[in-house]
Scaffold this motif. Structure first.
Motif, short mmCIF file in Angstrom:
data_model
loop_
_atom_site.label_atom_id
_atom_site.label_comp_id
_atom_site.label_asym_id
_atom_site.label_seq_id
_atom_site.Cartn_x
_atom_site.Cartn_y
_atom_site.Cartn_z
N ARG A 187 0.83 -1.21 0.00
CA ARG A 187 0.00 0.00 0.00
C ARG A 187 0.87 1.26 0.00
NH1 ARG A 187 -1.37 4.11 2.42
NH2 ARG A 187 0.13 3.63 4.10
N ALA A 188 1.92 1.26 0.84
CA ALA A 188 2.82 2.41 0.89
C ALA A 188 3.55 2.58 -0.44
CB ALA A 188 3.82 2.24 2.03
N GLY A 189 3.93 1.46 -1.05
CA GLY A 189 4.61 1.54 -2.34
C GLY A 189 3.71 2.10 -3.43
N GLN A 190 2.43 1.73 -3.37
CA GLN A 190 1.47 2.25 -4.34
C GLN A 190 1.32 3.76 -4.17
OE1 GLN A 190 -2.49 0.48 -4.02
NE2 GLN A 190 -2.46 -0.03 -6.19
N ALA A 191 1.30 4.23 -2.93
CA ALA A 191 1.22 5.67 -2.67
C ALA A 191 2.47 6.38 -3.18
CB ALA A 191 1.03 5.91 -1.17
N ASN A 192 3.63 5.77 -3.00
CA ASN A 192 4.88 6.36 -3.50
C ASN A 192 4.86 6.46 -5.03
OD1 ASN A 192 5.96 6.62 -0.94
ND2 ASN A 192 7.09 4.69 -1.04
N LEU A 193 4.36 5.41 -5.68
CA LEU A 193 4.29 5.42 -7.13
C LEU A 193 3.37 6.52 -7.63
CD1 LEU A 193 4.93 4.14 -9.88
CD2 LEU A 193 3.05 2.53 -9.48
N LEU A 194 2.21 6.67 -7.00
CA LEU A 194 1.27 7.71 -7.40
C LEU A 194 1.86 9.09 -7.21
CD1 LEU A 194 -1.56 8.49 -8.36
CD2 LEU A 194 -2.33 8.38 -5.98
N ALA A 195 2.55 9.30 -6.09
CA ALA A 195 3.17 10.60 -5.83
C ALA A 195 4.22 10.93 -6.88
CB ALA A 195 3.80 10.60 -4.43
N ASP A 196 5.01 9.93 -7.29
CA ASP A 196 6.05 10.17 -8.30
C ASP A 196 5.44 10.46 -9.66
OD1 ASP A 196 7.92 9.80 -6.36
OD2 ASP A 196 8.58 7.82 -7.02
N ILE A 197 4.32 9.77 -9.99
CA ILE A 197 3.65 10.02 -11.26
C ILE A 197 3.10 11.44 -11.30
CG2 ILE A 197 1.66 9.38 -12.68
CD1 ILE A 197 2.12 6.48 -11.80
N LEU A 198 2.49 11.89 -10.20
CA LEU A 198 1.94 13.24 -10.14
C LEU A 198 3.05 14.28 -10.23
CD1 LEU A 198 -0.78 12.82 -7.36
CD2 LEU A 198 -1.14 13.11 -9.82
N GLU A 199 4.16 14.01 -9.57
CA GLU A 199 5.29 14.95 -9.63
C GLU A 199 5.83 15.05 -11.05
OE1 GLU A 199 9.91 15.24 -8.09
OE2 GLU A 199 8.52 13.93 -7.02
N LEU A 200 5.92 13.91 -11.73
CA LEU A 200 6.40 13.89 -13.12
C LEU A 200 5.44 14.64 -14.03
CD1 LEU A 200 8.63 12.74 -14.99
CD2 LEU A 200 7.17 10.75 -15.34
N ALA A 201 4.13 14.47 -13.81
CA ALA A 201 3.13 15.13 -14.65
C ALA A 201 3.12 16.63 -14.44
CB ALA A 201 1.75 14.55 -14.36
N GLU A 202 3.39 17.07 -13.21
CA GLU A 202 3.36 18.50 -12.90
C GLU A 202 4.62 19.22 -13.36
OE1 GLU A 202 2.78 18.58 -8.73
OE2 GLU A 202 0.65 18.06 -8.82
N HIS A 203 5.69 18.48 -13.65
CA HIS A 203 6.98 19.06 -14.05
C HIS A 203 7.48 20.07 -13.01
CE1 HIS A 203 6.75 17.23 -18.02
NE2 HIS A 203 5.50 17.66 -18.11
N ALA A 204 7.16 19.82 -11.76
CA ALA A 204 7.58 20.73 -10.70
C ALA A 204 8.69 20.08 -9.88
CB ALA A 204 6.40 21.07 -9.80
N PRO A 205 9.77 20.80 -9.60
CA PRO A 205 10.84 20.21 -8.80
C PRO A 205 10.38 19.90 -7.38
CG PRO A 205 11.21 22.56 -9.11
CD PRO A 205 10.07 22.18 -9.99
N LYS A 206 10.85 18.81 -6.85
CA LYS A 206 10.48 18.40 -5.50
C LYS A 206 11.21 19.28 -4.49
CE LYS A 206 9.82 14.07 -2.98
NZ LYS A 206 10.10 12.61 -3.01
N PRO A 207 10.49 19.85 -3.52
CA PRO A 207 11.18 20.71 -2.55
C PRO A 207 12.17 19.91 -1.72
CG PRO A 207 8.91 20.29 -1.88
CD PRO A 207 9.05 19.75 -3.26
#
Length: 594
Positions: A187-207
């Motif tokens: 479950r935690a891994g799935q959340a990590n994957l979703l967060a990375d996909i959203l970050e990639l789609a937003e093209h915003a640098p991670k703080p």
């Protein structure tokens, strides 16, 4: 004299300048199509890939003896696996009998569960396949060696996708994690994957995570910006000792990275340590180029970069020679600058230190897999459209070279083990990548990597060829044992093209970790040798055998060497000058550019 008559029916060919310097506008259609394709392939040329496969396939098809040899190797590997399987059935601990071992940097199979059936057989079968493909793509007479390496690289990328370490059912570490967490890791891994996909789609640098803020926690050695142009800012660091050596130190980092790899946390900052040793330190902080700076080239970075920084340091601390330090490609451009200075009788340098920097690129490691005419043309078209090479496009190439560890191990831990990435200062720096101007990137790929002009005697400055052997100031060269960007034997070749006084250091670690190797860092060692001016050449293997390991960090050796080539300590100079006033606090503004 009358001109020679033209043969009837044969038109004169277009002038070369019409085809290259002034291409026909219709060619922009071709460039746009190639640029679009390059975005889909991550900047990799499919033509280069096809050529490599064709070269390998055709030569192997015409070598029945080599085919028989490979068939025999496949049989031998299967026999080894069979014997190993039988041994594991009779011996509880059969780890020492494993016939195939992972590469030193491959950490996918470190869990003890990989030594137990059936996981050990799956692991050994995977490694046996890698072993066979290593053999199949090498030692094929007539095939270009680079094409064999390229096919090997492509096959390895595909095999890494189906490694048993990538699947929950075949990875004992994931199974143990599922048992201990009750499946919470998935479950935690799935959340990590979703967060990375959203970050990639937003093209915003991670703080940056808490405790790793640039200018506060890292890149925080006290200093001031004392010079700025459109290419770089110059930082002068505040003294930490009552007296300093009179000769300043100027650091030239690579333009493909933020400078603060050398100024991470205070305890492992090379710059902070150097200031604490009584040196007046300056560093260049390159800008993060935009599309508007697409036409910046190597000569701009030399003249309005390194030379402008030397001029500024000389203005602030006049009548003193300068210790110049170059890291990675910053060391390459420093070498070019120093050779041109030596040719022009400019004697402002007291010494030169090169950290993981190549001057000859014929053995530049697996990065050469991404460099040929087709590849450069492909990247040139990509950059023609966007004006620069994007951070993700460049970082992707470096990660692909060590995909076992940098891609798949991380993916398994993050998406299947459900583990968060542990923040580190070097990890924050590594994520803070920079762009490269289109012209600069094309020039150094073609002129240095592809054509190796610097050591081939074909690199010209102001219309005149320069030579590294003209450099007569003392040299201190540092390389790292497991560097896959600047392999140590490639760095060692600096000794082939210079004949002055030179110290060579080989230290434990990789391209970054071996340089950021502060005193007190555990499990570190290095080797050091001295070549007096005019001494005969010693090949790298002989040098390695002749120079034993020393425990600890190489930094103190370098500090002693700098002190021997410096004058007696004196009062610290003031920060800036009347003509170069302080522009703001370190780390400046350019390092903050996203």
């Amino acid at each position: 004299m009358p001109s020679k008559p033209r043969m009837p029916g044969r038109a004169a060919p277009p002038a070369q300048t019409d085809l290259v310097a002034n291409p026909h506008p219709h060619r922009n259609i071709d460039r746009a199509l190639r640029a679009g394709l390059a975005r889909l392939t991550g900047g990799l040329s499919p033509h280069a890939t096809a050529a490599a496969l064709s070269d390998w396939g055709q030569h192997l098809a015409r070598a029945p003896g080599r085919q028989m040899e490979l068939a025999e190797r496949a049989g031998t590997n299967m026999a080894k696996l069979w014997a190993y399987g039988m041994h594991t059935m009779m011996t509880p601990d059969a780890a020492s009998a494993a016939p195939f071992t992972p590469r030193p940097y491959d950490h996918r199979f470190t869990h003890p569960g990989w030594a137990k059936p059936p996981f050990n057989l799956w692991q050994q079968g995977f490694l046996a396949t890698l072993d066979w493909w290593d053999a199949a793509t090498h030692d094929l007479p007539g095939m270009q060696e680079k094409n064999g390496e390229r096919v090997n690289f492509m096959v390895r990328q595909m095999l890494d996708m189906v490694s048993p370490s990538n699947f929950p059912a075949t990875n004992p570490e994931i199974i143990d994690r599922i048992k201990s967490s009750g499946g919470e890791n998935l479950r935690a891994g799935q959340a990590n994957l979703l967060a990375d996909i959203l970050e990639l789609a937003e093209h915003a640098p991670k703080p940056a995570p808490e405790g790793y803020q640039v200018g506060k926690d890292i890149a925080c050695t006290p200093g001031k910006v004392v010079y700025r142009n459109d290419i770089f800012e110059l930082i002068q660091y505040s003294p930490q000792t009552e007296t300093v050596h009179p000769e300043p130190v100027l650091i030239v980092p690579a333009w493909i990275m933020k400078y603060y790899i050398l100024d991470l946390s205070p305890q492992n900052s090379l710059i902070n340590w150097l200031v604490g040793e009584g040196h007046t330190v300056f560093t260049i902080s390159w800008c993060n180029p935009t599309a508007a700076q697409a036409n910046l080239g190597l000569e701009d970075y030399r003249t309005r970069g390194v030379m402008a920084a030397l001029d500024a340091v000389e203005t602030i601390i006049p009548d003193q020679k300068i210790h110049a330090v170059g890291y990675c490609l910053g060391g390459t451009i420093l070498s070019i600058t120093a050779a041109a200075m030596a040719r022009d009788r400019d004697d402002r340098l007291a010494s030169i230190t090169l950290l993981a920097a190549q001057t000859d690129f014929t053995e530049a490691g697996e990065l050469l897999l991404f460099v040929d005419e087709s590849q450069i043309a492909f990247l040139t078209d990509l950059m023609w459209e966007q004006g620069y090479l994007d951070q993700k496009q460049m970082v992707g190439a470096f990660r692909a070279i060590r995909s076992e560890d940098l891609v798949w191990t991380r993916a398994v831990r993050r998406y299947l083990m459900g583990l968060e990435d542990m923040p580190t200062d070097m990890g924050v720096w590594n994520a803070d990548a920079t762009r490269m101007p289109a012209q600069m990137h094309t020039e150094y790929l073609r002129g240095l990597f592809l054509e190796n002009r610097l050591t081939a005697g074909r690199f010209a400055i102001d219309g005149r060829v320069i030579a590294l052997k003209d450099i007569k100031v003392p040299l201190f060269i540092v390389s790292t044992e497991s560097d896959h960007i600047a392999p140590w034997k490639s760095v060692y070749k600096t000794k082939l093209f210079t004949d002055g006084d030179l110290h060579f250091v080989l230290t434990k670690g990789g391209h970054n970790g071996g340089i950021v190797s502060e005193p007190g860092h555990g499990h570190r060692h290095y080797r050091i040798g001295h070549r007096p001016a005019g001494a005969l050449y010693m090949d790298p293997d002989h040098w390695l055998a002749e120079h034993p390991k020393k425990e600890g960090s190489w930094w103190p050796e370098w500090g002693d060497w700098l002190s021997r080539h410096s004058g007696a300590p004196t009062a610290p100079p003031k920060t800036g000058s009347d003509t170069l006033p302080v522009l703001g606090p370190a780390p400046g503004t350019y390092v903050m550019q996203a």
